[in-house]
Design a protein around this motif. Structure first.
Motif, PDB file in Angstrom:
ATOM      1  N   VAL A 245       0.923  -1.089  -0.053  1.00  0.00           N
ATOM      2  CA  VAL A 245       0.030   0.104   0.036  1.00  0.00           C
ATOM      3  C   VAL A 245       0.851   1.323  -0.102  1.00  0.00           C
ATOM      4  O   VAL A 245       0.759   2.131  -0.711  1.00  0.00           O
ATOM      5  CB  VAL A 245      -1.031   0.114   1.062  1.00  0.00           C
ATOM      6  N   LEU A 246       1.923   1.408   0.785  1.00  0.00           N
ATOM      7  CA  LEU A 246       2.683   2.481   0.973  1.00  0.00           C
ATOM      8  C   LEU A 246       3.537   2.792  -0.535  1.00  0.00           C
ATOM      9  O   LEU A 246       3.730   3.942  -0.994  1.00  0.00           O
ATOM     10  CB  LEU A 246       3.615   2.354   1.937  1.00  0.00           C
ATOM     11  N   TYR A 247       3.983   1.478  -1.142  1.00  0.00           N
ATOM     12  CA  TYR A 247       4.612   1.817  -2.345  1.00  0.00           C
ATOM     13  C   TYR A 247       3.738   2.257  -3.598  1.00  0.00           C
ATOM     14  O   TYR A 247       4.150   2.997  -4.426  1.00  0.00           O
ATOM     15  CB  TYR A 247       4.998   0.272  -2.696  1.00  0.00           C
ATOM     16  N   CYS A 248       2.543   1.904  -3.458  1.00  0.00           N
ATOM     17  CA  CYS A 248       1.483   2.204  -4.268  1.00  0.00           C
ATOM     18  C   CYS A 248       0.961   3.544  -4.037  1.00  0.00           C
ATOM     19  O   CYS A 248       0.708   4.531  -5.041  1.00  0.00           O
ATOM     20  CB  CYS A 248       0.438   1.589  -4.649  1.00  0.00           C
ATOM     21  N   ARG A 249       1.132   3.932  -2.966  1.00  0.00           N
ATOM     22  CA  ARG A 249       0.555   5.263  -2.541  1.00  0.00           C
ATOM     23  C   ARG A 249       1.439   6.504  -2.691  1.00  0.00           C
ATOM     24  O   ARG A 249       1.049   7.347  -3.236  1.00  0.00           O
ATOM     25  CB  ARG A 249      -0.115   5.333  -1.160  1.00  0.00           C
ATOM     26  N   TYR A 250       2.786   6.359  -2.350  1.00  0.00           N
ATOM     27  CA  TYR A 250       3.745   7.178  -2.254  1.00  0.00           C
ATOM     28  C   TYR A 250       4.636   7.139  -3.746  1.00  0.00           C
ATOM     29  O   TYR A 250       5.321   6.111  -3.648  1.00  0.00           O
ATOM     30  CB  TYR A 250       4.386   7.349  -1.093  1.00  0.00           C
ATOM     31  N   LYS A 251       4.656   8.262  -4.661  1.00  0.00           N
ATOM     32  CA  LYS A 251       5.539   8.024  -5.783  1.00  0.00           C
ATOM     33  C   LYS A 251       6.958   8.154  -5.440  1.00  0.00           C
ATOM     34  O   LYS A 251       7.638   7.402  -6.209  1.00  0.00           O
ATOM     35  CB  LYS A 251       5.112   8.887  -6.761  1.00  0.00           C
ATOM     36  N   ILE A 252       7.219   8.886  -4.369  1.00  0.00           N
ATOM     37  CA  ILE A 252       8.701   8.966  -3.963  1.00  0.00           C
ATOM     38  C   ILE A 252       9.383   7.584  -3.750  1.00  0.00           C
ATOM     39  O   ILE A 252      10.375   7.306  -3.844  1.00  0.00           O
ATOM     40  CB  ILE A 252       8.646  10.009  -2.652  1.00  0.00           C
TER      41      ILE A 252
END
Length: 132
Positions: free
Chosen positions: A64-71
């Motif tokens: 989820v974090l990988y998909c949500r934050y482009k950085i």
């Protein structure tokens, strides 16, 4: 932990080679029981339940974090996503069978399930470490 489940599952392979269906549920014999005490099975089941739940939650969080934050979308993090997906698949397709076997003290899904369990865990473990 894994040793108890391996011994439970491996009883089916030895029963197949022993012939005459003794100890093999698909061939008319009884099911092979665990060599652990009921307390030992409970300890293994609790550990597997914790590992499965903790792994599921943490790996979903990573995705989820990988998909949500482009950085976070970098080539090195893509390798971490590979590991996370592999672990997630083990938590979904491998750990529940081990957990169920530990709670009952015997392998529950037969010889074909044992083969599937070994295949799935080997495949997802290899996906986890593609350079090994």
């Amino acid at each position: 932990m894994l040793l108890s489940n391996v011994s439970i599952c491996s009883g089916f392979n030895s029963a197949l080679h022993a012939g005459a269906g003794e100890g093999h549920p698909d061939l008319g014999g009884g099911s092979r029981r665990s060599t652990l005490t009921p307390t030992g099975n409970l300890v293994v089941a609790v550990c597997l339940g914790f590992i499965g739940t903790f792994g599921l939650v943490n790996n979903l969080l990573v995705l989820v974090l990988y998909c949500r934050y482009k950085i976070l979308r970098s080539p090195i993090n893509l390798l971490l996503i590979n590991i996370s997906v592999s672990d997630l698949l083990v938590c979904l397709l491998g750990t529940p069978f081990s957990f169920a076997a530990s709670t009952q003290g015997r392998w529950l899904i037969g010889a074909k399930g044992c083969v599937w369990y070994g295949f799935a865990n080997s495949l997802f473990g290899k996906l986890r470490s593609p350079f090994a």
